[in-house]
Enzyme design. Structure first.
Site, PDB file in Angstrom:
ATOM      1  N   LYS A   1      48.179 -10.197 -22.320  1.00  0.00           N
ATOM      2  CA  LYS A   1      48.138 -10.164 -20.851  1.00  0.00           C
ATOM      3  C   LYS A   1      48.384 -11.571 -20.284  1.00  0.00           C
ATOM      4  CE  LYS A   1      44.848  -9.072 -17.229  1.00  0.00           C
ATOM      5  NZ  LYS A   1      43.418  -9.205 -17.086  1.00  0.00           N
ATOM      6  N   VAL A   2      47.679 -12.558 -20.805  1.00  0.00           N
ATOM      7  CA  VAL A   2      47.862 -13.936 -20.332  1.00  0.00           C
ATOM      8  C   VAL A   2      49.212 -14.485 -20.805  1.00  0.00           C
ATOM      9  CG1 VAL A   2      46.947 -16.288 -20.436  1.00  0.00           C
ATOM     10  CG2 VAL A   2      45.383 -14.359 -20.156  1.00  0.00           C
ATOM     11  N   GLY A   3      49.595 -14.148 -22.035  1.00  0.00           N
ATOM     12  CA  GLY A   3      50.876 -14.623 -22.565  1.00  0.00           C
ATOM     13  C   GLY A   3      52.056 -14.199 -21.697  1.00  0.00           C
TER      14      GLY A   3
ATOM     15  N   GLY B   1      46.497 -16.429 -27.524  1.00  0.00           N
ATOM     16  CA  GLY B   1      45.546 -15.669 -26.720  1.00  0.00           C
ATOM     17  C   GLY B   1      46.060 -14.265 -26.494  1.00  0.00           C
ATOM     18  N   SER B   2      45.580 -13.635 -25.439  1.00  0.00           N
ATOM     19  CA  SER B   2      45.913 -12.230 -25.205  1.00  0.00           C
ATOM     20  C   SER B   2      47.346 -12.067 -24.720  1.00  0.00           C
ATOM     21  CB  SER B   2      44.951 -11.657 -24.166  1.00  0.00           C
ATOM     22  OG  SER B   2      45.141 -12.337 -22.934  1.00  0.00           O
TER      23      SER B   2
ATOM     24  N   LYS C   1      43.763 -27.587 -23.938  1.00  0.00           N
ATOM     25  CA  LYS C   1      42.762 -26.883 -23.130  1.00  0.00           C
ATOM     26  C   LYS C   1      42.134 -25.822 -24.022  1.00  0.00           C
ATOM     27  CE  LYS C   1      42.387 -23.135 -20.745  1.00  0.00           C
ATOM     28  NZ  LYS C   1      40.984 -22.840 -21.022  1.00  0.00           N
TER      29      LYS C   1
ATOM     30  N   CYS D   1      43.143 -11.659 -34.513  1.00  0.00           N
ATOM     31  CA  CYS D   1      44.366 -11.095 -33.924  1.00  0.00           C
ATOM     32  C   CYS D   1      45.036 -10.111 -34.874  1.00  0.00           C
ATOM     33  CB  CYS D   1      45.331 -12.212 -33.545  1.00  0.00           C
ATOM     34  SG  CYS D   1      45.644 -13.360 -34.909  1.00  0.00           S
TER      35      CYS D   1
HETATM   36  N1  LIG Z   1      48.662 -14.143 -32.502  1.00  0.00           N
HETATM   37  C1  LIG Z   1      47.726 -15.031 -32.821  1.00  0.00           C
HETATM   38  O1  LIG Z   1      47.930 -15.940 -33.623  1.00  0.00           O
HETATM   39  C2  LIG Z   1      46.340 -14.920 -32.220  1.00  0.00           C
HETATM   40  C3  LIG Z   1      45.286 -15.597 -32.829  1.00  0.00           C
HETATM   41  C4  LIG Z   1      44.020 -15.490 -32.269  1.00  0.00           C
HETATM   42  C5  LIG Z   1      43.802 -14.732 -31.133  1.00  0.00           C
HETATM   43  N2  LIG Z   1      44.838 -14.061 -30.554  1.00  0.00           N
HETATM   44  C6  LIG Z   1      44.593 -13.197 -29.386  1.00  0.00           C
HETATM   45  O2  LIG Z   1      43.768 -13.870 -28.446  1.00  0.00           O
HETATM   46  C7  LIG Z   1      42.974 -12.929 -27.710  1.00  0.00           C
HETATM   47  C8  LIG Z   1      41.523 -13.338 -27.715  1.00  0.00           C
HETATM   48  O3  LIG Z   1      41.347 -14.612 -27.192  1.00  0.00           O
HETATM   49  P1  LIG Z   1      40.922 -14.878 -25.664  1.00  0.00           P
HETATM   50  O4  LIG Z   1      40.081 -13.749 -25.157  1.00  0.00           O
HETATM   51  O5  LIG Z   1      40.374 -16.244 -25.632  1.00  0.00           O
HETATM   52  O6  LIG Z   1      42.345 -14.821 -24.950  1.00  0.00           O
HETATM   53  P2  LIG Z   1      42.735 -15.094 -23.396  1.00  0.00           P
HETATM   54  O7  LIG Z   1      44.166 -14.755 -23.275  1.00  0.00           O
HETATM   55  O8  LIG Z   1      41.775 -14.458 -22.489  1.00  0.00           O
HETATM   56  O9  LIG Z   1      42.536 -16.680 -23.226  1.00  0.00           O
HETATM   57  C9  LIG Z   1      43.250 -17.598 -24.025  1.00  0.00           C
HETATM   58  C10 LIG Z   1      43.343 -18.920 -23.297  1.00  0.00           C
HETATM   59  O10 LIG Z   1      44.184 -18.764 -22.158  1.00  0.00           O
HETATM   60  C11 LIG Z   1      43.558 -19.359 -21.012  1.00  0.00           C
HETATM   61  N3  LIG Z   1      44.082 -18.700 -19.814  1.00  0.00           N
HETATM   62  C12 LIG Z   1      43.687 -17.517 -19.281  1.00  0.00           C
HETATM   63  N4  LIG Z   1      44.446 -17.224 -18.201  1.00  0.00           N
HETATM   64  C13 LIG Z   1      45.343 -18.229 -18.057  1.00  0.00           C
HETATM   65  C14 LIG Z   1      46.399 -18.497 -17.123  1.00  0.00           C
HETATM   66  N5  LIG Z   1      46.694 -17.671 -16.146  1.00  0.00           N
HETATM   67  N6  LIG Z   1      47.119 -19.624 -17.277  1.00  0.00           N
HETATM   68  C15 LIG Z   1      46.846 -20.491 -18.286  1.00  0.00           C
HETATM   69  N7  LIG Z   1      45.854 -20.299 -19.181  1.00  0.00           N
HETATM   70  C16 LIG Z   1      45.111 -19.174 -19.075  1.00  0.00           C
HETATM   71  C17 LIG Z   1      42.077 -19.168 -21.288  1.00  0.00           C
HETATM   72  O11 LIG Z   1      41.314 -20.032 -20.507  1.00  0.00           O
HETATM   73  C18 LIG Z   1      42.005 -19.457 -22.774  1.00  0.00           C
HETATM   74  O12 LIG Z   1      41.949 -20.835 -23.029  1.00  0.00           O
HETATM   75  C19 LIG Z   1      43.212 -11.604 -28.411  1.00  0.00           C
HETATM   76  O13 LIG Z   1      44.129 -10.849 -27.676  1.00  0.00           O
HETATM   77  C20 LIG Z   1      43.786 -12.009 -29.764  1.00  0.00           C
HETATM   78  O14 LIG Z   1      44.562 -11.017 -30.386  1.00  0.00           O
HETATM   79  C21 LIG Z   1      46.103 -14.149 -31.062  1.00  0.00           C
HETATM   80  O1  LIG Z   2      44.205 -16.395 -36.103  1.00  0.00           O
HETATM   81  S1  LIG Z   2      42.827 -15.909 -36.172  1.00  0.00           S
HETATM   82  O2  LIG Z   2      42.695 -14.630 -35.490  1.00  0.00           O
HETATM   83  O3  LIG Z   2      41.889 -16.825 -35.572  1.00  0.00           O
HETATM   84  C1  LIG Z   2      42.409 -15.795 -37.808  1.00  0.00           C
HETATM   85  C2  LIG Z   2      41.170 -15.390 -38.157  1.00  0.00           C
HETATM   86  C3  LIG Z   2      40.859 -15.231 -39.484  1.00  0.00           C
HETATM   87  C4  LIG Z   2      41.791 -15.486 -40.446  1.00  0.00           C
HETATM   88  C5  LIG Z   2      41.416 -15.287 -41.885  1.00  0.00           C
HETATM   89  O4  LIG Z   2      42.466 -15.352 -42.782  1.00  0.00           O
HETATM   90  C6  LIG Z   2      43.030 -15.932 -40.088  1.00  0.00           C
HETATM   91  C7  LIG Z   2      43.337 -16.100 -38.746  1.00  0.00           C
END
Ligand SMILES: NC(=O)c1ccc[n+]([C@@H]2O[C@H](COP(=O)([O-])OP(=O)(O)OC[C@H]3O[C@@H](n4cnc5c(N)ncnc54)[C@H](O)[C@@H]3O)[C@@H](O)[C@H]2O)c1
Ligand SMILES: O=S(=O)(O)c1ccc(CO)cc1
Length: 474
Positions: free
Chosen positions: A223-225, A220-221, A168, A276
């Site tokens: 909060k959702v995690g 993802g965030s 998804k 992230c």
């Molecule tokens: N640690 C990592 O490797 C990493 C990498 C990239 C981004 N992120 C984090 O991701 C966030 C940004 O991405 P975003 O705004 O798309 O995140 P988000 O948490 O809003 O959404 C991520 C995904 O979760 C889905 N989702 C939302 N609520 C849900 C629920 N209740 N049940 C199941 N699925 C649900 C969304 O539709 C989306 O596909 C930032 O907090 C960033 O730090 C982490």
């Molecule tokens: O995991 S991500 O936040 O998408 C991300 C963005 C950029 C880079 C560049 O090394 C790595 C991971």
């Protein structure tokens, strides 16, 4: 959407607009999965799982390598799509494609790797071993910020480990997910092995609650995690969570000032801070603090904001203008409580100026909340211990960096910092597909990449074989 090797529309006739962040224009309409569609995708993955797991390692390897070559061949089209759908700048989008290719090659190299172990036993004549087997169906939920990279990191290793997959993608970047399916199809992936179901949170919830899905891999965030961790617990489901951060770059007093400024600037302004691992906190030891602030602000003012298609642009649009309003709220809260904006602090639509704050205190929202934009705060550390304290004074723990050539201090920092990753003499942003990636505290649960993914995405089974007859006591 892509279900069981077929391209189909939503069974409920649902569609959503796909918006280009740079212009705000709708450039596509994307089918949205209904509950029936999600069920069909899971059923397809479930039916395909035995055949896929039984495929010879060499055949699966050849398929992933073929897919890697095809992703490389589609580099320009993928780059353009990532820019259009995600607002990625020119330097980031092709890098993301290259990462995806590397990720597939790395995953292909892992296919022969999930080793079992053998054990001596206390029972005479018993051969004792463990084997690793695929979990079955894995559900992937990915975010918007690096849609190809983060989707691929999940799909490639899950398939390498012999699992089938339902992806998804983020509702903000569904086409990149669908393009992945198209290229895998060209590579000859059998029907049902990868299914892509665009949609909102409800689609994710359906994946989590279905008992045929044995693992959820989420990026993802936090909060959702947090919600997903609880739901996966309720359903006794394995879960891997890659979440948000408030990562610190610490600049020690011996650092090369210009290098530290460049490293920290890349760490926050790359992809307009929507990474992230972005260093949204910069902690500088007192003797360098004033000079660092001056040079960092000077550098931030040179950074070009604008059209992501222009090679000179460093900071492109945020994914949505609403994110700019969220960040402005954090800045106004901080300034209202005494923080200073050294540069930036304004936006035009989704285009946010590189922003540097000082005087941020724990009472301010921005001290603890992720911003996910080109905004960082600089803190003055009295000494090394104070710098470590500030670095750890957060609920997050994803990445960290320390800029120094003092090896003693560097390794002491690496040991004491509460983060899943620490980079010495570098910035906080680093990610390679074969290396163990993930966070601690509110940033993560579990690890991704290479062997870590192969472990998370397989189940260990203990197998014994009795040679001759065992002597039972009765
Ligand atoms: N640690 C990592 O490797 C990493 C990498 C990239 C981004 N992120 C984090 O991701 C966030 C940004 O991405 P975003 O705004 O798309 O995140 P988000 O948490 O809003 O959404 C991520 C995904 O979760 C889905 N989702 C939302 N609520 C849900 C629920 N209740 N049940 C199941 N699925 C649900 C969304 O539709 C989306 O596909 C930032 O907090 C960033 O730090 C982490
Ligand atoms: O995991 S991500 O936040 O998408 C991300 C963005 C950029 C880079 C560049 O090394 C790595 C991971």
């Amino acid at each position: 959407m892509y279900i069981n090797g077929r391209w189909c529309l939503s069974s409920a006739g649902l569609v959503a607009d796909d918006v280009n962040p740079a212009t705000g224009a709708v450039f596509a309409q994307v089918a949205q999965a209904s509950a029936e569609d999600v069920n069909a995708a899971i059923a397809a993955a479930h039916a395909a799982r035995t055949g896929w797991a039984a495929m010879l390692a060499g055949e699966r390897e050849a398929l992933l390598l073929r897919a890697a070559d095809l992703f490389a061949a589609h580099r320009d089209a993928l780059r353009d799509l990532i820019i259009q759908e995600n607002g990625s700048v020119w330097i980031k989008a092709p890098w993301e494609v290259d990462y995806a290719v590397d990720c597939l090659r790395s995953a292909a190299g892992c296919i022969r790797q999930p080793h079992g172990e053998t054990f001596p036993t206390t029972t005479p004549g018993v051969v004792s071993m463990t084997i690793r087997q695929p979990l079955g169906v894995i559900g992937g939920i990915s975010p918007f910020n690096s849609p190809l990279l983060l989707g691929m990191k999940k799909v490639a290793f899950a398939l390498a480990a012999g699992n089938t997959f339902v992806l998804k993608p983020s509702e903000l970047t569904p086409l990149v997910g669908l393009k992945m399916a198209e290229i895998f199809e060209q590579a000859g992936l059998p029907p049902g092995v990868l299914n892509v179901v665009p949609g909102d949170a409800e689609v994710g919830r359906l994946l989590v609650s279905d008992e045929r899905v044995r693992m959820i891999t989420f990026t993802g965030s936090s909060k959702v995690g947090r919600v997903l961790a609880a739901e996966c617990g309720r359903h006794f489901k394995r879960v891997c969570l890659e979440m948000g951060g408030k990562s610190p770059t610490v600049v020690l007093q011996d650092a090369d000032l210009d290098y530290a400024v460049d490293a920290a600037a890349f760490g926050i302004f790359f992809h307009q801070g929507q990474v992230c691992m972005s260093n949204s906190r910069i902690i500088v030891e007192k003797p360098l603090y004033e000079a660092f602030c001056e040079k960092f602000v000077a550098k931030a003012r040179t950074i070009r904001v604008g059209d992501p298609r222009s090679p000179e642009t460093v900071v492109g649009p945020l994914v949505r203008e609403s994110q700019a309003h969220f960040i402005m709220g954090q800045i106004e809260d901080a300034v209202g409580q005494g923080a200073s904006v050294l540069t930036g602090g304004t936006h035009e639509g989704p285009y946010f100026q590189p922003t540097v704050l000082t005087g941020v205190t724990p009472a301010m929202r921005i001290y603890g909340e992720e911003s996910f934009g080109p905004v960082t705060s600089i803190y003055c550390a009295d000494d090394f211990d104070h710098a470590v304290h500030l670095a750890n004074d957060t609920s997050f723990g994803l990445s960290s960096a320390v800029v120094t050539n003092d090896l003693q201090r560097a390794f002491e920092f690496a040991h004491r910092v509460e983060s899943g990753m620490v980079h010495i003499n570098d910035t906080t942003i680093a990610d390679e597909p074969h290396i163990t990636f993930g966070g601690v505290k509110n940033s993560g649960l579990g690890r991704e990449g290479g062997e870590a993914s192969m472990h998370e995405m397989t189940e260990v089974k203990w197998v014994t074989f009795q040679l001759g007859k065992r002597q039972f006591p009765f």
